[in-house]
Design a protein around this motif. Structure first.
Motif, mmCIF file in Angstrom:
data_model
loop_
_atom_site.group_PDB
_atom_site.id
_atom_site.type_symbol
_atom_site.label_atom_id
_atom_site.label_comp_id
_atom_site.label_asym_id
_atom_site.label_seq_id
_atom_site.Cartn_x
_atom_site.Cartn_y
_atom_site.Cartn_z
ATOM 1 N N VAL A 110 0.647 8.878 -6.110
ATOM 2 C CA VAL A 110 0.666 10.599 -5.806
ATOM 3 C C VAL A 110 1.855 11.273 -6.783
ATOM 4 O O VAL A 110 1.809 12.567 -6.850
ATOM 5 C CB VAL A 110 0.942 10.672 -4.422
ATOM 6 N N ILE A 161 0.650 4.147 -2.878
ATOM 7 C CA ILE A 161 0.376 5.463 -2.761
ATOM 8 C C ILE A 161 1.499 6.225 -3.349
ATOM 9 O O ILE A 161 0.876 7.390 -4.060
ATOM 10 C CB ILE A 161 -0.024 5.586 -1.332
ATOM 11 N N GLU A 213 -5.429 8.270 -4.251
ATOM 12 C CA GLU A 213 -4.345 7.740 -3.537
ATOM 13 C C GLU A 213 -3.899 6.338 -3.191
ATOM 14 O O GLU A 213 -2.925 5.841 -3.354
ATOM 15 C CB GLU A 213 -4.191 8.742 -2.507
ATOM 16 N N THR A 214 -4.940 5.611 -2.867
ATOM 17 C CA THR A 214 -4.716 4.431 -2.328
ATOM 18 C C THR A 214 -5.082 3.196 -3.231
ATOM 19 O O THR A 214 -5.140 2.001 -2.775
ATOM 20 C CB THR A 214 -5.722 4.043 -0.849
ATOM 21 N N VAL A 244 -3.866 11.094 9.426
ATOM 22 C CA VAL A 244 -3.315 11.428 7.952
ATOM 23 C C VAL A 244 -4.155 12.605 7.611
ATOM 24 O O VAL A 244 -5.435 12.569 7.524
ATOM 25 C CB VAL A 244 -3.388 10.174 6.992
ATOM 26 N N ARG A 280 2.957 11.433 1.732
ATOM 27 C CA ARG A 280 1.518 10.439 1.581
ATOM 28 C C ARG A 280 1.722 9.123 1.958
ATOM 29 O O ARG A 280 1.171 8.681 2.684
ATOM 30 C CB ARG A 280 1.130 10.893 0.342
ATOM 31 N N ASP A 317 3.107 8.501 6.005
ATOM 32 C CA ASP A 317 1.981 8.662 6.691
ATOM 33 C C ASP A 317 1.131 7.448 6.856
ATOM 34 O O ASP A 317 0.578 7.251 7.802
ATOM 35 C CB ASP A 317 1.056 9.847 6.233
ATOM 36 N N TYR A 318 1.001 6.826 5.851
ATOM 37 C CA TYR A 318 0.196 5.281 5.853
ATOM 38 C C TYR A 318 0.748 4.298 6.911
ATOM 39 O O TYR A 318 0.134 3.851 7.658
ATOM 40 C CB TYR A 318 0.188 4.855 4.581
ATOM 41 N N GLN A 333 0.925 -1.215 0.047
ATOM 42 C CA GLN A 333 0.072 0.002 -0.012
ATOM 43 C C GLN A 333 0.843 1.285 -0.042
ATOM 44 O O GLN A 333 0.586 2.291 -0.820
ATOM 45 C CB GLN A 333 -0.998 -0.015 1.385
ATOM 46 N N TYR A 351 -6.801 10.483 3.100
ATOM 47 C CA TYR A 351 -6.459 9.655 1.739
ATOM 48 C C TYR A 351 -7.869 9.904 0.950
ATOM 49 O O TYR A 351 -8.789 9.620 1.345
ATOM 50 C CB TYR A 351 -6.087 8.493 1.848
ATOM 51 N N GLU A 352 -7.617 10.200 -0.385
ATOM 52 C CA GLU A 352 -8.771 9.941 -1.340
ATOM 53 C C GLU A 352 -8.580 8.830 -1.957
ATOM 54 O O GLU A 352 -7.474 8.068 -1.912
ATOM 55 C CB GLU A 352 -8.697 10.984 -2.246
ATOM 56 N N GLN A 353 -9.536 8.314 -2.417
ATOM 57 C CA GLN A 353 -9.487 6.954 -3.206
ATOM 58 C C GLN A 353 -8.441 6.667 -4.115
ATOM 59 O O GLN A 353 -7.905 5.633 -4.248
ATOM 60 C CB GLN A 353 -11.129 6.435 -3.756
#
Length: 106
Positions: free
Chosen positions: A52, A48, A93-94, A85, A70, A73-74, A44, A89-91
């Protein structure tokens, strides 16, 4: 078309610090155990980072520090549930995308 040398350097640098356990944005976080115990967390992080990071028309990386922040931070939130965070997160990004075919096209 090949990825730029600038992007290659950014990815290599990020991968080195992630794999060595010495990423400066994760100081105090013992995340190396995830490589063997929960590799999906590491997967993940790289997703990210890849989602990003931005390049200009010449392939120059525009936001290396932000993409690292970004991504790392996960893991910080993974180990410390009180860490939030910001922004969330927006969808996109992940998102985890499937791999290409194992058979090369060339």
């Amino acid at each position: 078309m090949r990825l730029s040398k600038d992007f290659s350097g950014a990815l290599r640098t990020f991968a080195y610090f992630m794999a060595s356990g010495t990423h400066y944005m994760l100081e105090g976080v013992d995340y190396l155990s995830l490589y063997g115990e929960d590799p999906s967390a590491i997967e993940q992080v790289y997703a990210i980072f890849a989602n990003v990071i931005e390049l200009d028309e010449e392939g120059q990386v525009l936001n290396f520090t932000y993409a690292q922040r970004r991504a790392t931070d996960y893991l910080r939130a993974w180990f410390d549930p009180s860490f939030k965070v910001d922004p969330p997160y927006e969808q996109w990004e992940t998102a985890l995308y499937g791999p290409p075919s194992l058979k090369d096209k060339i």
